[in-house]
Design a protein around this motif. Structure first.
Motif, PDB file in Angstrom:
ATOM      1  N   LEU A  24       0.826  -1.206   0.000  1.00 27.01           N
ATOM      2  CA  LEU A  24       0.000   0.000   0.000  1.00 27.01           C
ATOM      3  C   LEU A  24       0.862   1.259   0.000  1.00 27.01           C
ATOM      4  O   LEU A  24       0.576   2.216  -0.733  1.00 27.01           O
ATOM      5  CB  LEU A  24      -0.936  -0.001   1.205  1.00 27.01           C
ATOM      6  N   LEU A  25       1.915   1.253   0.810  1.00 28.13           N
ATOM      7  CA  LEU A  25       2.806   2.407   0.841  1.00 28.13           C
ATOM      8  C   LEU A  25       3.466   2.597  -0.525  1.00 28.13           C
ATOM      9  O   LEU A  25       3.538   3.718  -1.034  1.00 28.13           O
ATOM     10  CB  LEU A  25       3.863   2.229   1.930  1.00 28.13           C
ATOM     11  N   ASP A  26       3.927   1.520  -1.112  1.00 27.81           N
ATOM     12  CA  ASP A  26       4.554   1.618  -2.424  1.00 27.81           C
ATOM     13  C   ASP A  26       3.554   2.089  -3.473  1.00 27.81           C
ATOM     14  O   ASP A  26       3.892   2.875  -4.361  1.00 27.81           O
ATOM     15  CB  ASP A  26       5.145   0.275  -2.832  1.00 27.81           C
ATOM     16  N   HIS A  27       2.323   1.602  -3.360  1.00 29.03           N
ATOM     17  CA  HIS A  27       1.284   2.034  -4.303  1.00 29.03           C
ATOM     18  C   HIS A  27       1.086   3.546  -4.216  1.00 29.03           C
ATOM     19  O   HIS A  27       0.995   4.232  -5.245  1.00 29.03           O
ATOM     20  CB  HIS A  27      -0.019   1.295  -4.008  1.00 29.03           C
ATOM     21  N   ALA A  28       1.046   4.069  -3.006  1.00 31.49           N
ATOM     22  CA  ALA A  28       0.903   5.523  -2.852  1.00 31.49           C
ATOM     23  C   ALA A  28       2.075   6.257  -3.504  1.00 31.49           C
ATOM     24  O   ALA A  28       1.885   7.251  -4.221  1.00 31.49           O
ATOM     25  CB  ALA A  28       0.809   5.883  -1.368  1.00 31.49           C
ATOM     26  N   HIS A  29       3.277   5.754  -3.280  1.00 27.02           N
ATOM     27  CA  HIS A  29       4.447   6.365  -3.919  1.00 27.02           C
ATOM     28  C   HIS A  29       4.349   6.283  -5.439  1.00 27.02           C
ATOM     29  O   HIS A  29       4.734   7.220  -6.145  1.00 27.02           O
ATOM     30  CB  HIS A  29       5.723   5.680  -3.432  1.00 27.02           C
ATOM     31  N   CYS A  30       3.862   5.158  -5.955  1.00 22.15           N
ATOM     32  CA  CYS A  30       3.731   4.996  -7.411  1.00 22.15           C
ATOM     33  C   CYS A  30       2.776   6.011  -8.007  1.00 22.15           C
ATOM     34  O   CYS A  30       3.040   6.580  -9.076  1.00 22.15           O
ATOM     35  CB  CYS A  30       3.256   3.577  -7.745  1.00 22.15           C
ATOM     36  N   GLU A  31       1.659   6.254  -7.332  1.00 19.56           N
ATOM     37  CA  GLU A  31       0.704   7.243  -7.831  1.00 19.56           C
ATOM     38  C   GLU A  31       1.316   8.641  -7.806  1.00 19.56           C
ATOM     39  O   GLU A  31       1.144   9.425  -8.752  1.00 19.56           O
ATOM     40  CB  GLU A  31      -0.575   7.213  -6.991  1.00 19.56           C
ATOM     41  N   LYS A  32       2.052   8.942  -6.748  1.00 17.75           N
ATOM     42  CA  LYS A  32       2.713  10.242  -6.640  1.00 17.75           C
ATOM     43  C   LYS A  32       3.751  10.397  -7.752  1.00 17.75           C
ATOM     44  O   LYS A  32       3.829  11.449  -8.403  1.00 17.75           O
ATOM     45  CB  LYS A  32       3.366  10.375  -5.265  1.00 17.75           C
ATOM     46  N   LYS A  33       4.542   9.368  -7.969  1.00 19.25           N
ATOM     47  CA  LYS A  33       5.581   9.434  -9.001  1.00 19.25           C
ATOM     48  C   LYS A  33       4.967   9.505 -10.395  1.00 19.25           C
ATOM     49  O   LYS A  33       5.533  10.156 -11.289  1.00 19.25           O
ATOM     50  CB  LYS A  33       6.510   8.229  -8.874  1.00 19.25           C
TER      51      LYS A  33
END
Length: 204
Positions: A24-33
């Motif tokens: 989930l944390l990585d997913h949030a970072h992916c959307e931000k990136k």
């Protein structure tokens, strides 16, 4: 439909289920990136007006997804924070040619493949997770991720830099490279982490 050269092995989904906070944390970072990438392309190529509005809209949608994922995290007692990124995107983008305008073409196609892989993996999560809220989240994002893939391919097409046959061939070559990236060391559990046993490379 998504032009991936190899499907994700089910072992990735099993590992993801065991590490949902990290995913989930990585997913949030992916959307931000993803939002940042869209905006950076607008800044990098001001002489390409056809990119401006589509990428601006895409960036806004990615930021909305970022906020949605952060809300889901907070509902589960998690908070957005720094995280060691997956090497996936950097390794994929390393295949882009360095001379313009082919660098732009390859960048758009690489972005398309990232969206395609995101769509495929979110589908796996939607199909295998037991948490109704997460199933709803990932089912709700599938159509957007698929649309983003097609948007990037269409932007590459609209550049008019290559023929349709050349575009298809380049997308296929980059998709093969993307599959090779995912056949490496699994590393940390991430939305785009590799799997130890990737399925045979082929049309997906």
């Amino acid at each position: 439909m998504l032009h991936l050269a190899a499907p994700t092995d089910q072992s990735w989904a099993a590992r993801a289920r065991e590490h949902l906070p990290e995913i989930l944390l990585d997913h949030a970072h992916c959307e931000k990136k993803a939002a940042s990438t869209a905006l950076s392309l607008i800044f990098r190529y001001p002489e390409r007006p056809a990119l401006v509005v589509p990428l601006s809209r895409l960036a806004r949608e990615e930021l909305a997804h970022f906020e949605e994922v952060v809300a889901v995290m907070r509902a589960r007692g998690l908070e957005f924070r720094r995280q060691k990124p997956s090497p996936y995107a950097a390794k994929l983008m390393a295949a882009a040619r360095t001379h313009e305008p082919m660098r732009l073409l390859d960048t758009l196609l690489c972005c398309a493949l990232i969206e395609a892989r995101s769509c495929e993996r979110m589908r796996l999560l939607a199909e295998t997770l037991e948490d109704p809220g997460l199933v709803k989240l990932y089912r709700g994002l599938l159509a957007c991720e698929a649309r983003h893939f097609h948007s990037y391919v269409e932007l590459a097409r609209e550049m008019g830099l290559v023929t349709e046959q050349e575009l298809a061939a380049r997308l296929e070559a980059l998709a093969l490279h993307e599959a090779e990236v995912l056949a490496g060391d699994p590393g940390e559990p991430r939305l785009h982490s590799a799997v130890a046993a990737c399925a045979t490379v082929g049309a997906a």
